[in-house]
Motif scaffolding. Structure first.
Motif, PDB file in Angstrom:
ATOM      1  N   GLY A 326      -5.058 -12.892  -0.904  1.00 19.01           N
ATOM      2  CA  GLY A 326      -5.251 -13.516   0.103  1.00 19.01           C
ATOM      3  C   GLY A 326      -6.558 -12.930   0.767  1.00 19.01           C
ATOM      4  N   VAL A 327      -7.186 -11.781   0.149  1.00 17.74           N
ATOM      5  CA  VAL A 327      -8.365 -11.392   0.715  1.00 17.74           C
ATOM      6  C   VAL A 327      -9.705 -11.609   0.074  1.00 17.74           C
ATOM      7  N   TRP A 328      -9.512 -12.535  -1.053  1.00 11.76           N
ATOM      8  CA  TRP A 328     -10.827 -12.773  -1.712  1.00 11.76           C
ATOM      9  C   TRP A 328     -10.618 -14.213  -2.111  1.00 11.76           C
ATOM     10  N   GLY A 329     -11.643 -14.800  -2.306  1.00  9.74           N
ATOM     11  CA  GLY A 329     -11.535 -16.404  -2.526  1.00  9.74           C
ATOM     12  C   GLY A 329     -11.374 -16.838  -3.958  1.00  9.74           C
ATOM     13  N   LYS A 330     -11.369 -15.749  -4.934  1.00 11.03           N
ATOM     14  CA  LYS A 330     -10.839 -16.128  -6.339  1.00 11.03           C
ATOM     15  C   LYS A 330     -10.022 -14.987  -6.805  1.00 11.03           C
ATOM     16  N   PRO A 331      -9.572 -15.233  -8.124  1.00 10.55           N
ATOM     17  CA  PRO A 331      -8.260 -14.330  -8.157  1.00 10.55           C
ATOM     18  C   PRO A 331      -9.055 -12.851  -8.730  1.00 10.55           C
ATOM     19  N   ILE A 332      -8.323 -11.973  -8.266  1.00  8.46           N
ATOM     20  CA  ILE A 332      -8.573 -10.601  -8.399  1.00  8.46           C
ATOM     21  C   ILE A 332      -8.278  -9.995  -9.560  1.00  8.46           C
ATOM     22  N   PRO A 333      -9.080  -9.220 -10.225  1.00 12.85           N
ATOM     23  CA  PRO A 333      -8.662  -8.816 -11.762  1.00 12.85           C
ATOM     24  C   PRO A 333      -7.670  -7.624 -11.647  1.00 12.85           C
ATOM     25  N   ASN A 334      -7.027  -7.342 -12.736  1.00 13.19           N
ATOM     26  CA  ASN A 334      -6.337  -5.975 -12.537  1.00 13.19           C
ATOM     27  C   ASN A 334      -7.255  -5.091 -13.072  1.00 13.19           C
ATOM     28  N   LEU A 335      -6.976  -3.684 -12.529  1.00 15.75           N
ATOM     29  CA  LEU A 335      -7.789  -2.525 -12.703  1.00 15.75           C
ATOM     30  C   LEU A 335      -6.996  -1.503 -12.976  1.00 15.75           C
ATOM     31  N   THR A 336      -7.274  -0.484 -13.762  1.00 20.20           N
ATOM     32  CA  THR A 336      -6.659   0.700 -13.969  1.00 20.20           C
ATOM     33  C   THR A 336      -7.735   2.062 -13.403  1.00 20.20           C
ATOM     34  N   TYR A 337      -7.071   2.726 -12.752  1.00 23.51           N
ATOM     35  CA  TYR A 337      -8.077   3.953 -12.121  1.00 23.51           C
ATOM     36  C   TYR A 337      -7.597   5.196 -12.927  1.00 23.51           C
ATOM     37  N   ASP A 338      -8.466   5.657 -13.448  1.00 26.97           N
ATOM     38  CA  ASP A 338      -8.151   6.841 -14.213  1.00 26.97           C
ATOM     39  C   ASP A 338      -8.453   8.163 -13.130  1.00 26.97           C
ATOM     40  N   LEU A 339      -7.476   8.602 -12.483  1.00 28.03           N
ATOM     41  CA  LEU A 339      -7.686   9.711 -11.419  1.00 28.03           C
ATOM     42  C   LEU A 339      -7.089  11.152 -12.020  1.00 28.03           C
ATOM     43  N   THR A 340      -7.171  11.359 -13.276  1.00 30.61           N
ATOM     44  CA  THR A 340      -6.601  12.443 -13.873  1.00 30.61           C
ATOM     45  C   THR A 340      -7.454  13.725 -13.710  1.00 30.61           C
ATOM     46  N   HIS A 341      -6.783  14.838 -13.593  1.00 31.20           N
ATOM     47  CA  HIS A 341      -7.649  16.115 -13.575  1.00 31.20           C
ATOM     48  C   HIS A 341      -8.611  16.039 -12.281  1.00 31.20           C
ATOM     49  N   ASN A 342      -8.139  15.775 -11.301  1.00 27.70           N
ATOM     50  CA  ASN A 342      -8.612  15.889  -9.829  1.00 27.70           C
ATOM     51  C   ASN A 342      -7.999  16.809  -9.093  1.00 27.70           C
ATOM     52  N   GLU A 343      -7.866  16.599  -7.597  1.00 27.18           N
ATOM     53  CA  GLU A 343      -7.181  17.874  -6.864  1.00 27.18           C
ATOM     54  C   GLU A 343      -6.096  17.106  -6.038  1.00 27.18           C
ATOM     55  N   VAL A 344      -5.547  16.298  -6.361  1.00 27.58           N
ATOM     56  CA  VAL A 344      -4.336  15.589  -5.812  1.00 27.58           C
ATOM     57  C   VAL A 344      -3.158  16.701  -5.780  1.00 27.58           C
ATOM     58  N   SER A 345      -2.755  17.114  -4.392  1.00 28.32           N
ATOM     59  CA  SER A 345      -1.592  17.963  -4.517  1.00 28.32           C
ATOM     60  C   SER A 345      -0.633  17.490  -3.785  1.00 28.32           C
ATOM     61  N   GLN A 346      -0.577  16.797  -2.887  1.00 23.36           N
ATOM     62  CA  GLN A 346       0.631  16.293  -2.002  1.00 23.36           C
ATOM     63  C   GLN A 346       1.054  14.801  -2.522  1.00 23.36           C
ATOM     64  N   LEU A 347       2.568  15.095  -2.572  1.00 25.56           N
ATOM     65  CA  LEU A 347       3.224  13.771  -3.171  1.00 25.56           C
ATOM     66  C   LEU A 347       4.062  13.264  -2.106  1.00 25.56           C
ATOM     67  N   SER A 348       4.453  12.112  -2.006  1.00 23.67           N
ATOM     68  CA  SER A 348       5.207  11.410  -0.761  1.00 23.67           C
ATOM     69  C   SER A 348       5.705  10.089  -1.376  1.00 23.67           C
ATOM     70  N   VAL A 349       6.680   9.895  -0.963  1.00 26.00           N
ATOM     71  CA  VAL A 349       7.415   8.721  -1.260  1.00 26.00           C
ATOM     72  C   VAL A 349       6.685   7.472  -0.730  1.00 26.00           C
ATOM     73  N   ARG A 350       5.743   7.871   0.237  1.00 30.42           N
ATOM     74  CA  ARG A 350       5.074   6.533   0.897  1.00 30.42           C
ATOM     75  C   ARG A 350       3.983   6.179  -0.282  1.00 30.42           C
ATOM     76  N   MET A 351       3.279   7.390  -0.717  1.00 28.80           N
ATOM     77  CA  MET A 351       2.187   7.241  -1.467  1.00 28.80           C
ATOM     78  C   MET A 351       2.699   6.599  -2.767  1.00 28.80           C
ATOM     79  N   PHE A 352       3.741   6.940  -3.487  1.00 28.35           N
ATOM     80  CA  PHE A 352       4.352   6.210  -4.443  1.00 28.35           C
ATOM     81  C   PHE A 352       4.547   4.559  -4.382  1.00 28.35           C
TER      82      PHE A 352
END
Length: 641
Positions: A326-352
């Motif tokens: 509902g935020v865009w006037g036409k279909p939003i495409p599916n996208l894969t983000y590759d964020l491997t090998h970064n510095e993400v250290s904190q995990l949480s249920v909320r993030m999942f």
């Protein structure tokens, strides 16, 4: 224009692939210069006026005569009316591959061309920005030094060329730019630049790859560095005001990797450019520390994007909108983000849950340094991993969450989340209930602290600096192993005061601290901005010597901005401000106003100035004994210019 990226590569931050100075290549060039002079002589054109004026009759060679020594046809005949050439540039042929001459020669021939150019031993070729021609459809360049970058600035003939280039690939190249060429480029009216130089082959370009491309700045004319920086800043502003809108109608793969990023790189990528059919965007290995809003709202700028590679960066936080419906006037495409090998250290249920609920994106966060130390949040994560039905329709996309591996603590390093229990991360022990005795003691302590509340800061400082005692109310800090205790950022106008305090007559109570100062610790051969970034990151603190002189110095303000960013990245009070004089609020930039209210600042005339400074600089962890150890003597780099 590409110039935005050029200058912020020079001004920005980064570490993996720093800018290369002319001095770095000078010694190697000197070794080959004698050979060049004796074997090839001065680089001259091999194309005669007769060649240029000849009407194509079917007998004109595919390439100029001497080019057969280093360019070889891939096959005896053209394929689909396209000649495919492999060119190998060594020391003997360095400088002979000249795009401008090639473009003029082959324009007489009724055929298309494809070139794959590979250089050896830092050989050089001449290649203007964008590589615009009438009949070159593919140009791949590897391991070369490129010259004549601004050669097409005044070539209005470019606007008569059709768009034909389909693949433009630069890999491991260094672009040599002289101050003289920069000055001439800066003097041009941007509105008079050829449109084809601004956008290149926007109609036909399908693949654009720039991987590990850097700039070599050649000091070929006198230029004061401050003027150089002001010139660059103004050019960036002018480029962002260009009215030309580039629409890359055929571009499907865009890669700009192994490249230093400045903070507004995403703006430069999207402000005056559209990518209606782009499928793959690669900005990996680029020292990026956050996900820009343009990438979180990718469908606005890259409406057909399917894969975004941001791997091997420094990203710590991954926060995406929960739902995009509902935020865009036409279909939003599916996208894969590759964020491997970064510095993400904190995990949480909320993030999942936020990632799972967003059906338009799939985020890969494997191979990040996850911290599995026992906390309430981590216990919830382990329970979530064990109890969730990962084969259900909702969760099966993210089954890999179960196989994420811990990096900390050491006892569980390399183990998967699905194999862990709370016992494995030492969550067995609960805090003892508060006893009556502790309650009584707490009452008296509270009363005592209320009594001394007015002077609590001074008491904390004096207890620590005079008696080496960390009071119970003092937060325990994380111990950091860095090369310097502090980077001193100051204006040359305040040098005498800085020298008296931190160097020649160094107060004996500060003698054990190691200070980083630009006149002795900057590394020759690196740019000023690389040195600023390195010194800030390698120092536990940055001390700003704030004065009117500081505010009027462009370099000082950049040092402050980098230190301010480091405070955000490290999530601690990295910044310390020493106020040399009273400065009206109206003279202070907004960021400095906020910092003075947020971070530690010390007045020069404070009666416990040294105590306050020592307190701010010292590590205040349990068992701290760093107030007065043996004096460390900083090594002076006499090679600094």
């Amino acid at each position: 224009m590409e110039f935005i990226s050029i200058w912020f590569l020079f001004l920005a931050s980064s570490y993996v692939f720093p800018l290369v100075t002319y001095a770095d290549f000078q010694s190697e060039r000197n070794e080959t210069k004698a050979m060049n002079d004796t074997t090839i002589g001065p680089v001259t054109s091999n194309i005669t006026d007769e060649d240029y004026n000849t009407t194509f009759s079917g007998n004109l060679k595919n390439l100029p005569d001497s080019w057969e020594n280093f360019c070889f046809l891939d096959g005896s005949e053209s394929k689909n009316n396209t000649f495919h050439y492999n060119c190998y540039i060594d020391v003997a042929s360095s400088g002979k591959w000249n795009f401008t001459e090639l473009r003029k020669y082959i324009s007489l021939i009724n055929a298309f061309y494809s070139f794959n150019v590979t250089c050896e031993q830092l050989s050089r070729i001449s290649l203007p920005d964008k590589g615009k021609s009438k009949n070159i459809v593919k140009l791949h360049v590897h391991d070369c030094i490129l010259t004549d970058y601004y050669a097409d600035d005044k070539n209005l003939e470019l606007d008569t060329f059709p768009d034909v280039m389909e693949e433009y690939v630069l890999i491991n190249v260094q672009i040599e730019v002289g101050y003289k060429a920069i000055k001439e480029h800066a003097s041009l009216n941007r509105s008079n630049l050829p449109n084809n130089l601004v956008c290149g082959d926007e109609e036909t370009l399908k693949i654009l790859i720039k991987r590990n491309h850097r700039f070599i700045f050649v000091n070929d004319m006198p230029m004061d560095l401050s003027i150089f920086v002001k010139l660059a800043t103004q050019m960036i502003a002018n480029d962002r005001q260009l009215t030309v809108k580039c629409v890359f109608k055929s571009l499907r793969t865009l890669e700009d990797s192994y490249t230093i990023r400045y903070r507004y790189y995403a703006n430069a990528l999207t402000e005056q450019k559209l990518y209606p059919v782009l499928k793959i965007l690669n900005v990996s290995h680029s020292d990026i520390y956050y996900i820009p809003e343009q990438f979180k709202n990718w469908w606005i700028y890259f409406e057909a994007l399917e894969y975004m590679d941001m791997s091997y960066n420094r990203i710590q936080d991954i926060l995406f909108p929960i739902s995009l419906n509902g935020v865009w006037g036409k279909p939003i495409p599916n996208l894969t983000y590759d964020l491997t090998h970064n510095e993400v250290s904190q995990l949480s249920v909320r993030m999942f849950e936020r990632l799972i609920l967003n059906e338009k994106i799939f985020v890969n966060i494997t191979d990040n340094p996850f911290n599995c130390t026992c906390t309430n949040e981590m216990k919830e994560v382990l329970k979530y991993i064990q109890e969730t039905d990962w084969n259900s329709e909702k969760y099966k996309r993210y089954q890999y969450f179960r196989d994420l591996r811990c990096h900390l603590p050491e006892s569980v390093r390399g183990r998967r989340l699905k194999d862990l229990t709370s016992n494995d991360i030492n969550c067995d022990f609960e805090l003892m209930p508060v006893t009556v005795a502790l309650s009584v003691l707490s009452f008296f302590l509270i009363a005592f602290f209320i009594f001394i509340l007015k002077y609590r800061r001074e008491i904390q400082i004096l207890f620590f600096t005079r008696f080496n005692v960390v009071l119970p109310c003092q937060p325990v800090e994380l111990c950091e192993e860095k090369e310097f205790d502090a980077f001193i950022s100051y204006s040359n106008g305040d040098y005498e005061w800085v020298q008296d305090l931190f160097e020649e007559n160094k107060n004996e109570r500060l003698a054990h601290l190691k200070f980083c100062m630009h006149h002795k610790d900057f590394i020759p051969g690196k740019t000023i901005f690389e040195n600023i970034i390195k010194c800030v990151e390698n120092s536990k603190h940055t001390v700003i010597i704030l004065s009117q002189n500081f505010l009027s110095s462009q370099f000082c303000m950049w040092e402050f901005q980098e230190a301010f960013q480091q405070s955000i990245v490290e999530r601690k009070r990295h910044l310390i401000i020493i106020l040399l004089e009273d400065i009206p609020d109206k003279d202070l930039p907004n960021d400095l106003k906020r910092c003075i209210k947020t971070f530690t600042y010390i007045r020069k005339d404070d009666h416990i100035f040294i105590d306050r400074l020592l307190y701010s600089l010292s590590y205040k962890g349990k068992g701290s004994r760093r107030i007065a150890p043996k004096v460390k003597v900083a090594q002076v780099n006499l090679g600094y210019i």
